[in-house]
Write a protein that holds these residues in place. Structure first.
Motif, PDB file in Angstrom:
ATOM      1  N   ARG A 265       0.823  -1.202   0.000  1.00  0.00           N
ATOM      2  CA  ARG A 265       0.000   0.000   0.000  1.00  0.00           C
ATOM      3  C   ARG A 265       0.864   1.262   0.000  1.00  0.00           C
ATOM      4  O   ARG A 265       0.731   2.122  -0.866  1.00  0.00           O
ATOM      5  CB  ARG A 265      -0.862   0.038   1.253  1.00  0.00           C
ATOM      6  CG  ARG A 265      -2.071  -0.826   1.168  1.00  0.00           C
ATOM      7  CD  ARG A 265      -2.745  -0.863   2.497  1.00  0.00           C
ATOM      8  NE  ARG A 265      -4.111  -0.413   2.429  1.00  0.00           N
ATOM      9  CZ  ARG A 265      -4.780   0.042   3.472  1.00  0.00           C
ATOM     10  NH1 ARG A 265      -4.173   0.166   4.627  1.00  0.00           N
ATOM     11  NH2 ARG A 265      -6.024   0.404   3.371  1.00  0.00           N
ATOM     12  N   TYR A 266       1.748   1.358   0.995  1.00  0.00           N
ATOM     13  CA  TYR A 266       2.385   2.650   1.257  1.00  0.00           C
ATOM     14  C   TYR A 266       3.643   2.888   0.441  1.00  0.00           C
ATOM     15  O   TYR A 266       4.008   4.044   0.232  1.00  0.00           O
ATOM     16  CB  TYR A 266       2.679   2.786   2.735  1.00  0.00           C
ATOM     17  CG  TYR A 266       1.429   2.804   3.568  1.00  0.00           C
ATOM     18  CD1 TYR A 266       0.372   3.622   3.204  1.00  0.00           C
ATOM     19  CD2 TYR A 266       1.289   2.014   4.690  1.00  0.00           C
ATOM     20  CE1 TYR A 266      -0.793   3.640   3.938  1.00  0.00           C
ATOM     21  CE2 TYR A 266       0.134   2.019   5.439  1.00  0.00           C
ATOM     22  CZ  TYR A 266      -0.905   2.833   5.057  1.00  0.00           C
ATOM     23  OH  TYR A 266      -2.054   2.851   5.787  1.00  0.00           O
TER      24      TYR A 266
ATOM     25  N   ASN B   6       4.222   2.375  -2.791  1.00  0.00           N
ATOM     26  CA  ASN B   6       3.851   3.091  -4.012  1.00  0.00           C
ATOM     27  C   ASN B   6       3.367   4.492  -3.709  1.00  0.00           C
ATOM     28  O   ASN B   6       3.673   5.433  -4.433  1.00  0.00           O
ATOM     29  CB  ASN B   6       2.747   2.333  -4.745  1.00  0.00           C
ATOM     30  CG  ASN B   6       3.342   1.366  -5.733  1.00  0.00           C
ATOM     31  OD1 ASN B   6       4.385   1.653  -6.299  1.00  0.00           O
ATOM     32  ND2 ASN B   6       2.696   0.238  -5.923  1.00  0.00           N
ATOM     33  N   MET B   7       2.601   4.607  -2.620  1.00  0.00           N
ATOM     34  CA  MET B   7       2.066   5.915  -2.260  1.00  0.00           C
ATOM     35  C   MET B   7       3.196   6.903  -2.018  1.00  0.00           C
ATOM     36  O   MET B   7       3.178   8.018  -2.545  1.00  0.00           O
ATOM     37  CB  MET B   7       1.225   5.786  -0.998  1.00  0.00           C
ATOM     38  CG  MET B   7       0.530   7.061  -0.599  1.00  0.00           C
ATOM     39  SD  MET B   7      -0.165   6.940   1.042  1.00  0.00           S
ATOM     40  CE  MET B   7       1.243   7.288   2.045  1.00  0.00           C
TER      41      MET B   7
ATOM     42  N   SER C 218       4.991   8.019  -5.333  1.00  0.00           N
ATOM     43  CA  SER C 218       4.305   9.032  -6.141  1.00  0.00           C
ATOM     44  C   SER C 218       4.178  10.345  -5.379  1.00  0.00           C
ATOM     45  O   SER C 218       4.293  11.415  -5.980  1.00  0.00           O
ATOM     46  CB  SER C 218       2.941   8.518  -6.597  1.00  0.00           C
ATOM     47  OG  SER C 218       2.347   7.746  -5.609  1.00  0.00           O
ATOM     48  N   LEU C 219       3.971  10.260  -4.058  1.00  0.00           N
ATOM     49  CA  LEU C 219       3.817  11.497  -3.293  1.00  0.00           C
ATOM     50  C   LEU C 219       5.097  12.328  -3.309  1.00  0.00           C
ATOM     51  O   LEU C 219       5.038  13.557  -3.393  1.00  0.00           O
ATOM     52  CB  LEU C 219       3.442  11.185  -1.842  1.00  0.00           C
ATOM     53  CG  LEU C 219       1.965  11.072  -1.520  1.00  0.00           C
ATOM     54  CD1 LEU C 219       1.765  11.025  -0.027  1.00  0.00           C
ATOM     55  CD2 LEU C 219       1.182  12.225  -2.111  1.00  0.00           C
TER      56      LEU C 219
ATOM     57  N   LEU D  80       5.270  14.019  -6.704  1.00  0.00           N
ATOM     58  CA  LEU D  80       4.209  15.021  -6.843  1.00  0.00           C
ATOM     59  C   LEU D  80       4.483  16.241  -5.973  1.00  0.00           C
ATOM     60  O   LEU D  80       4.302  17.385  -6.413  1.00  0.00           O
ATOM     61  CB  LEU D  80       2.861  14.407  -6.468  1.00  0.00           C
ATOM     62  CG  LEU D  80       2.280  13.434  -7.468  1.00  0.00           C
ATOM     63  CD1 LEU D  80       1.058  12.756  -6.909  1.00  0.00           C
ATOM     64  CD2 LEU D  80       1.924  14.162  -8.747  1.00  0.00           C
TER      65      LEU D  80
ATOM     66  N   ILE E 293      -1.905  18.848  -9.701  1.00  0.00           N
ATOM     67  CA  ILE E 293      -1.061  18.088  -8.764  1.00  0.00           C
ATOM     68  C   ILE E 293      -1.849  17.714  -7.515  1.00  0.00           C
ATOM     69  O   ILE E 293      -1.790  16.564  -7.038  1.00  0.00           O
ATOM     70  CB  ILE E 293       0.184  18.922  -8.384  1.00  0.00           C
ATOM     71  CG1 ILE E 293       1.048  19.179  -9.606  1.00  0.00           C
ATOM     72  CG2 ILE E 293       0.988  18.215  -7.317  1.00  0.00           C
ATOM     73  CD1 ILE E 293       1.605  17.956 -10.247  1.00  0.00           C
TER      74      ILE E 293
ATOM     75  N   ILE F  29      -4.191  14.867  -8.227  1.00  0.00           N
ATOM     76  CA  ILE F  29      -3.527  13.547  -8.292  1.00  0.00           C
ATOM     77  C   ILE F  29      -3.165  13.064  -6.890  1.00  0.00           C
ATOM     78  O   ILE F  29      -3.375  11.902  -6.533  1.00  0.00           O
ATOM     79  CB  ILE F  29      -2.265  13.601  -9.188  1.00  0.00           C
ATOM     80  CG1 ILE F  29      -2.641  14.029 -10.606  1.00  0.00           C
ATOM     81  CG2 ILE F  29      -1.597  12.252  -9.247  1.00  0.00           C
ATOM     82  CD1 ILE F  29      -1.448  14.277 -11.485  1.00  0.00           C
ATOM     83  N   MET F  30      -2.622  14.006  -6.076  1.00  0.00           N
ATOM     84  CA  MET F  30      -2.272  13.636  -4.700  1.00  0.00           C
ATOM     85  C   MET F  30      -3.498  13.125  -3.951  1.00  0.00           C
ATOM     86  O   MET F  30      -3.431  12.141  -3.223  1.00  0.00           O
ATOM     87  CB  MET F  30      -1.712  14.856  -3.968  1.00  0.00           C
ATOM     88  CG  MET F  30      -0.236  15.079  -4.163  1.00  0.00           C
ATOM     89  SD  MET F  30       0.258  16.524  -3.221  1.00  0.00           S
ATOM     90  CE  MET F  30       1.985  16.203  -3.026  1.00  0.00           C
TER      91      MET F  30
ATOM     92  N   VAL G 183      -4.315   9.597  -5.101  1.00  0.00           N
ATOM     93  CA  VAL G 183      -3.335   8.627  -4.594  1.00  0.00           C
ATOM     94  C   VAL G 183      -3.601   8.330  -3.127  1.00  0.00           C
ATOM     95  O   VAL G 183      -3.662   7.171  -2.699  1.00  0.00           O
ATOM     96  CB  VAL G 183      -1.899   9.162  -4.790  1.00  0.00           C
ATOM     97  CG1 VAL G 183      -0.919   8.329  -3.995  1.00  0.00           C
ATOM     98  CG2 VAL G 183      -1.517   9.141  -6.251  1.00  0.00           C
ATOM     99  N   LEU G 184      -3.779   9.400  -2.335  1.00  0.00           N
ATOM    100  CA  LEU G 184      -3.983   9.210  -0.893  1.00  0.00           C
ATOM    101  C   LEU G 184      -5.298   8.483  -0.615  1.00  0.00           C
ATOM    102  O   LEU G 184      -5.385   7.656   0.284  1.00  0.00           O
ATOM    103  CB  LEU G 184      -3.969  10.561  -0.185  1.00  0.00           C
ATOM    104  CG  LEU G 184      -2.583  11.137   0.036  1.00  0.00           C
ATOM    105  CD1 LEU G 184      -2.666  12.575   0.459  1.00  0.00           C
ATOM    106  CD2 LEU G 184      -1.847  10.351   1.104  1.00  0.00           C
TER     107      LEU G 184
ATOM    108  N   MET H 158      -5.071   4.756  -1.146  1.00  0.00           N
ATOM    109  CA  MET H 158      -4.352   4.053  -0.099  1.00  0.00           C
ATOM    110  C   MET H 158      -5.092   4.116   1.240  1.00  0.00           C
ATOM    111  O   MET H 158      -4.543   3.755   2.276  1.00  0.00           O
ATOM    112  CB  MET H 158      -2.943   4.631   0.069  1.00  0.00           C
ATOM    113  CG  MET H 158      -2.138   4.635  -1.192  1.00  0.00           C
ATOM    114  SD  MET H 158      -2.081   3.023  -1.977  1.00  0.00           S
ATOM    115  CE  MET H 158      -1.553   3.464  -3.603  1.00  0.00           C
TER     116      MET H 158
END
Lengths: 179, 65
Positions: A158-159, A161-162, A165-166, A169, B15, B18-19, B22-23, B26
């Protein structure tokens, strides 16, 4: 000319920020990846230790060194350090040596407090009673670590990949804000 | 007035969006919402000068002729 040079510097800064953000993301992700990997190695080492105690009836320092073989650095250090402490300072009990080794090695590993507790509890029994009792506690520790490992693997998927990307970004966001 | 501000705000919006996804994927909805609020605040800070200008214009047109 000067305008062009300033643009170049800005571009360079943007690339650096992007790189740094991505790197932060990957470092955070690698923490999760390392944790499940190290838990697996720890379980393997404990299994090896179990066989050493059960079939080999080996002395603890030798058994510890043997069980650390074939396992990568931060986790194997835990076992070799305990063995070194045991052989170097004779008055040290297994429990004390184990605790010292854990305290010294722990910050280098990606493991958490729960695993520490499991290992400390296991160490308080190792080398104290008869082989059967020790084996039982080794198995108990393995079961607990296995459930931790399953959790860690889930968290990793889970985390990791997060975070990757975070990181990227967030870096892009900072770059956009500074343009 | 500069056109880049519009692109900048659009970039921040993309941005942040997208964030947020993504969050949310998860399972961290709470943090995702805070990120969205943060993006909103950043956007407000970007346009605050322009809005102040706008109000000044309106004032000078309608109130103090």
């Amino acid at each position: 000319m000067i305008v062009q040079a300033l643009m170049m510097i800005k571009l360079l800064g943007a690339v650096l920020i992007l790189f740094a953000g991505t790197a932060i993301g990957f470092v955070q992700a690698s923490f999760y990846v390392n944790r499940s990997k190290q838990l697996r190695q720890l379980i393997h080492a404990l299994q090896r230790l179990e066989t050493e105690i059960d079939y080999g009836q080996t002395e603890l320092p030798t058994a510890l060194i043997k069980s650390s073989e074939g396992i990568e650095q931060p986790v194997s250090r835990l076992f070799t350090l305990t063995a070194e402490l045991l052989t170097a300072e004779q008055e040290l009990s297994m429990n004390e040596a184990w605790q010292q080794a854990i305290h010294q090695v722990w910050d280098v590993t990606s493991l958490r407090a729960r695993e520490k507790e499991v290992l400390l509890r296991m160490g308080s029994v190792l080398g104290m009673s008869n082989a059967e009792d020790q084996l039982k506690h080794l198995q108990l520790a393995q079961i607990q670590l296995k459930s931790e490992e399953a959790l860690a693997r889930e968290e990793q998927q889970r985390y990791a990949n997060m975070w990757r990307s975070l990181g990227t970004l967030g870096a892009i966001l900072i770059v956009i804000l500074m343009v | 007035m500069e056109i880049t501000a519009i692109f900048q705000i659009a970039g921040v919006g993309i941005i942040i969006a997208i964030m947020h996804t993504v969050l949310k994927q998860m399972g961290k909805e709470d943090i995702a919402h805070w990120i969205t609020v943060l993006g909103f605040v950043i956007g407000i800070f970007m346009v605050i000068d322009v809005i102040a200008q706008l109000f000044q214009e309106i004032k000078s047109i309608f109130l103090f002729q």
